[in-house]
Design a protein around this motif. Structure first.
Motif, mmCIF file in Angstrom:
data_model
loop_
_atom_site.group_PDB
_atom_site.id
_atom_site.type_symbol
_atom_site.label_atom_id
_atom_site.label_comp_id
_atom_site.label_asym_id
_atom_site.label_seq_id
_atom_site.Cartn_x
_atom_site.Cartn_y
_atom_site.Cartn_z
ATOM 1 N N SER A 8 0.374 -0.887 -0.124
ATOM 2 C CA SER A 8 -0.197 -0.320 -0.139
ATOM 3 C C SER A 8 1.063 1.121 -0.431
ATOM 4 C CB SER A 8 -0.887 0.374 1.210
ATOM 5 O OG SER A 8 -0.092 0.279 2.241
ATOM 6 N N ALA A 9 0.424 2.570 -0.567
ATOM 7 C CA ALA A 9 0.872 3.544 0.085
ATOM 8 C C ALA A 9 1.813 3.822 0.421
ATOM 9 C CB ALA A 9 -0.097 4.927 -0.782
ATOM 10 N N ASP A 10 1.285 3.787 2.363
ATOM 11 C CA ASP A 10 1.375 3.701 3.472
ATOM 12 C C ASP A 10 3.233 2.868 3.678
ATOM 13 O OD1 ASP A 10 0.082 1.024 3.927
ATOM 14 O OD2 ASP A 10 -0.747 1.871 5.529
ATOM 15 N N GLY A 11 3.228 1.847 3.181
ATOM 16 C CA GLY A 11 4.773 1.052 2.563
ATOM 17 C C GLY A 11 4.543 -0.027 3.442
ATOM 18 N N THR A 12 3.004 -0.625 3.988
ATOM 19 C CA THR A 12 2.820 -2.056 4.179
ATOM 20 C C THR A 12 2.732 -2.939 3.300
ATOM 21 O OG1 THR A 12 1.525 -0.918 5.849
ATOM 22 C CG2 THR A 12 0.639 -2.930 5.141
ATOM 23 N N ARG A 13 3.150 -3.511 3.752
ATOM 24 C CA ARG A 13 3.930 -5.175 2.365
ATOM 25 C C ARG A 13 2.253 -5.801 3.191
ATOM 26 N NH1 ARG A 13 5.040 -10.295 2.862
ATOM 27 N NH2 ARG A 13 5.667 -11.459 0.659
ATOM 28 N N MET A 14 1.472 -6.678 1.771
ATOM 29 C CA MET A 14 0.160 -7.044 2.214
ATOM 30 C C MET A 14 0.357 -8.388 1.729
ATOM 31 S SD MET A 14 -2.024 -4.066 1.983
ATOM 32 C CE MET A 14 -1.701 -3.119 0.889
ATOM 33 N N ILE A 15 -0.904 -9.211 1.640
ATOM 34 C CA ILE A 15 -1.015 -10.842 0.767
ATOM 35 C C ILE A 15 -1.851 -10.697 0.312
ATOM 36 C CG2 ILE A 15 -0.121 -13.100 0.619
ATOM 37 C CD1 ILE A 15 2.063 -12.717 3.403
ATOM 38 N N GLY A 16 -2.174 -10.923 -0.641
ATOM 39 C CA GLY A 16 -3.420 -11.200 -1.096
ATOM 40 C C GLY A 16 -3.815 -12.923 -1.669
ATOM 41 N N TYR A 17 -5.550 -12.597 -1.508
ATOM 42 C CA TYR A 17 -5.879 -14.365 -2.186
ATOM 43 C C TYR A 17 -6.690 -14.726 -3.255
ATOM 44 C CZ TYR A 17 -7.191 -19.560 -1.641
ATOM 45 O OH TYR A 17 -7.433 -20.780 -1.612
ATOM 46 N N PHE A 18 -5.947 -14.389 -4.298
ATOM 47 C CA PHE A 18 -7.203 -14.699 -5.735
ATOM 48 C C PHE A 18 -7.093 -15.128 -6.028
ATOM 49 C CE2 PHE A 18 -6.844 -14.292 -11.145
ATOM 50 C CZ PHE A 18 -7.937 -13.204 -10.467
ATOM 51 N N ALA A 19 -8.386 -15.847 -6.725
ATOM 52 C CA ALA A 19 -9.363 -17.108 -7.187
ATOM 53 C C ALA A 19 -9.904 -16.611 -7.976
ATOM 54 C CB ALA A 19 -10.350 -17.789 -5.784
ATOM 55 N N TYR A 20 -10.693 -17.557 -9.540
ATOM 56 C CA TYR A 20 -10.854 -17.624 -10.405
ATOM 57 C C TYR A 20 -11.337 -19.533 -11.095
ATOM 58 C CZ TYR A 20 -6.829 -18.113 -13.104
ATOM 59 O OH TYR A 20 -5.163 -18.946 -13.808
ATOM 60 N N ASP A 21 -11.967 -19.069 -11.550
ATOM 61 C CA ASP A 21 -12.609 -20.472 -12.392
ATOM 62 C C ASP A 21 -11.837 -20.394 -14.118
ATOM 63 O OD1 ASP A 21 -13.755 -22.051 -13.606
ATOM 64 O OD2 ASP A 21 -15.272 -22.152 -12.856
ATOM 65 N N ASP A 22 -11.107 -21.326 -14.285
ATOM 66 C CA ASP A 22 -10.456 -21.052 -15.589
ATOM 67 C C ASP A 22 -11.091 -21.505 -16.433
ATOM 68 O OD1 ASP A 22 -10.235 -23.622 -14.685
ATOM 69 O OD2 ASP A 22 -7.818 -24.119 -15.176
ATOM 70 N N ALA A 23 -12.366 -22.480 -16.134
ATOM 71 C CA ALA A 23 -13.060 -22.362 -17.247
ATOM 72 C C ALA A 23 -13.946 -21.693 -17.988
ATOM 73 C CB ALA A 23 -13.821 -23.497 -16.931
ATOM 74 N N THR A 24 -13.650 -20.310 -17.474
ATOM 75 C CA THR A 24 -14.971 -19.073 -17.632
ATOM 76 C C THR A 24 -13.847 -18.565 -18.775
ATOM 77 O OG1 THR A 24 -15.731 -18.905 -15.213
ATOM 78 C CG2 THR A 24 -16.012 -17.092 -17.249
ATOM 79 N N PRO A 25 -14.167 -17.987 -19.809
ATOM 80 C CA PRO A 25 -13.641 -17.444 -20.831
ATOM 81 C C PRO A 25 -13.255 -16.014 -20.326
ATOM 82 C CG PRO A 25 -15.406 -17.900 -22.340
ATOM 83 C CD PRO A 25 -15.350 -18.030 -20.951
#
Length: 263
Positions: free
Chosen positions: A29-46
């Motif tokens: 983030s802009a304040d320098g905080t290191r973060m970890i996101g968890y991303f999910a998606y269906d690879d069958a969806t084009p």
């Protein structure tokens, strides 16, 4: 007949290969905080599809928030469970959770910067249509998404589940850009009745397009199956399967109203 059988087998094979893909993505983030996101998606969806941000409960970015990201991916959305505390930290102890939450909320600008960093990360994913973004949040996360809507962030909609409704910066006419859904437990003693009344008055005054749903008898954290184990800490919380299912059905309809049927 052989050709038909072959095509059916091919279709079954492709369906079997399709799955929900997940990935942990570090960001800052802009304040320098290191973060970890968890991303999910269906690879069958084009192609690109609407993106949904998921903001965790006061416990932090735990398995429950990640599971909700996968649930949204299974519905055809691109979903990112964001990290409002930094370093992906989470806890199961109320004292630590309170400390994490207070630290994250003590500076409104820093909290907004952390949310916006997650928003930009979701927009950058090739599976996401950056013009179609919504956000959902639970407990602490419910407050976060409501506050981000109040501050005018470009969100097509926000949904709060057993969220904190009070705010130091009420919505003003025209500030909320999208629709709002609030799922509240009728037996929630952690969000008092005067907060509910004040929230509705605020939304009405700001002319927000919102829906406030009360799940009868449901306690705080009614969507989280792990809520019952926290009763040992003296917390008046509890899972309610019926309220969980009904509120999730409301969310699915809410997202369809905003974005149309997902691909």
């Amino acid at each position: 007949m052989r050709l038909l059988a072959s095509l059916l087998l091919l279709g079954l094979s492709l369906a079997a290969q399709a799955e929900i893909k997940t990935e942990e993505i570090p960001y800052q983030s802009a304040d320098g905080t290191r973060m970890i996101g968890y991303f999910a998606y269906d690879d069958a969806t084009p192609g690109a599809r609407p993106g949904i941000l998921v903001v965790h409960e006061w416990w932090g970015l735990n398995d429950y928030a990640k599971r909700r990201a996968r649930d949204l991916a299974a519905l055809g959305y691109s979903a990112l469970a964001i990290d409002m505390y930094g370093e992906g930290k989470h806890t199961e102890h109320p004292t630590e959770a309170t400390a994490f939450m207070n630290e994250a909320l003590k500076n409104a600008d820093a909290a907004k910067a952390r949310f916006q960093a997650g928003l930009e990360l979701l927009k950058k994913q090739p599976q996401t249509d950056p013009t179609k973004i919504a956000a959902i949040g639970y407990c602490f996360g419910g407050k976060v998404v409501l506050d981000m809507a109040r501050q005018g962030l470009p969100l097509a909609g926000v949904a709060s589940f057993h969220g904190v409704l009070a705010t130091a910066s009420p919505a003003q006419p025209g500030s909320v850009k999208g629709k709002v859904l609030v799922e509240h437990g009728g037996g929630d003693t952690l969000v008092p009745a005067d907060s509910v009344a004040a929230f509705k008055k605020e939304m009405d005054a700001a002319k927000v397009d919102y829906r406030f749903v009360v799940q009868p008898g449901a306690k705080h954290s009614f969507t989280n199956p792990d809520a019952d184990k926290h009763k040992g800490h003296g917390l008046d919380v509890g899972y309610d399967k019926t309220a969980d299912q009904k509120s999730w059905a409301d969310l699915k309809q809410f997202l369809k109203d905003i974005f149309g049927q997902p691909a």
